[in-house]
Write an enzyme that holds these catalytic residues in place. Sequence first.
Site, PDB file in Angstrom:
ATOM      1  CG  ASP A  41       2.853  -0.382  -3.986  1.00 42.10           C
ATOM      2  OD1 ASP A  41       2.753   0.964  -4.644  1.00 42.10           O
ATOM      3  OD2 ASP A  41       1.901  -0.480  -3.456  1.00 42.10           O
ATOM      4  NE  ARG A  42       1.242   0.895   1.012  1.00 42.61           N
ATOM      5  CZ  ARG A  42       1.988   2.672   1.370  1.00 42.61           C
ATOM      6  NH1 ARG A  42       2.033   3.415   0.738  1.00 42.61           N
ATOM      7  NH2 ARG A  42       2.125   2.796   2.955  1.00 42.61           N
TER       8      ARG A  42
ATOM      9  CG  HIS B  14      -4.440   5.018  -3.593  1.00 47.12           C
ATOM     10  ND1 HIS B  14      -4.008   5.673  -4.443  1.00 47.12           N
ATOM     11  CD2 HIS B  14      -3.622   4.959  -3.375  1.00 47.12           C
ATOM     12  CE1 HIS B  14      -2.506   5.361  -5.693  1.00 47.12           C
ATOM     13  NE2 HIS B  14      -2.105   4.673  -4.014  1.00 47.12           N
TER      14      HIS B  14
ATOM     15  CE1 TYR C 272      -1.431   3.431  -0.785  1.00 47.50           C
ATOM     16  CE2 TYR C 272      -2.121   0.549   0.404  1.00 47.50           C
ATOM     17  CZ  TYR C 272      -1.327   2.212  -0.993  1.00 47.50           C
ATOM     18  OH  TYR C 272      -1.223   1.848  -1.128  1.00 47.50           O
TER      19      TYR C 272
ATOM     20  CG  HIS D 206       2.309  -0.193 -10.392  1.00 43.74           C
ATOM     21  ND1 HIS D 206       3.362   0.926  -9.491  1.00 43.74           N
ATOM     22  CD2 HIS D 206       1.721  -0.932  -8.812  1.00 43.74           C
ATOM     23  CE1 HIS D 206       3.200   0.076  -8.487  1.00 43.74           C
ATOM     24  NE2 HIS D 206       1.936  -0.077  -8.084  1.00 43.74           N
TER      25      HIS D 206
END
Length: 293
Positions: free
Chosen positions: A108-109, A153, A213, A273
């Site tokens: 992910d990030r 988001h 983000y 996920h």
Amino acid sequence: MTTPTIPGFTRHRVRVDDGVALNAAVGGAGSPVVLLHGFPQTHLMWRHVAADLAADHTVICPDLRGYGASDKPAESGAGVYAKRTMARDVVRLAAALGHDRFTLAGHDRGALVAFRAAMDHPDAVSRALFLDVLPTLDMWGALRGVSAAVGFHLYLMAQAPGLPEKMIEAAPEPFFAHFLDAWTRDADAIPADVRAHYLAASAAAVPSIVADYRASAGVDVEHDTVDREAGNKLAMPVTVLQQDWGAALGYHARGLWSAWSDALRHRTVSCGHFMAEEDPRLIAAEIRALADR
């Protein structure tokens, strides 16, 4: 509630930039593997995978800049939470722990940080594995129409400083819990103590998470665009594991990743996920196979 830990791992605090130190759990012995967590998590997402890999590798699991117990500098400019900056943190962390070259895996990030580290530091990153993500430039291109609602988001936290922070800080637990619930197929994969840790750590880091983000809607796109236009590619063997989001969102994940790598292994997996927690044996095996190539 006691903060969960990775058994057998020791905690290190390493300065990687002016006023910025990373918290990292380190364990095992052997060739180094660095594991980068995603959102809304900390390094503890790797607890099962790290314990497995520690049997024959030195495993380094940091909290990213702005997350967990790592420092959270104020967003004084676009570069503070650029993936280029966060990638440099990781390379400096590994070097400070005695490892100038390592296998790097991110979720992910953390996968976006790992991607930038692999692009910018091919001398340090020998192999790279990315879990359930697209490169930033491709991610924004893939999100369109009503299907983009799954990424609401991303658009919220892309807004100018002020509004997104206030909205999330008004109800941090339900905001972050939404993603833990919506993105997990096996609810038992994240036990109550770990879930509580994720929620508390995220609630304490709203400004820095939003800044991370926000950077992905600005400076990170700029960096990816420069590489795309120059024809730059990942120089090392690459493994990508993803859910089958392509049918729902209308993109071909393998094709998008192939544009960045001539040495790509892409695999679609059936878990949710949070795959390092839902199927840690598979993820550990994939990382080990890549690291031992």
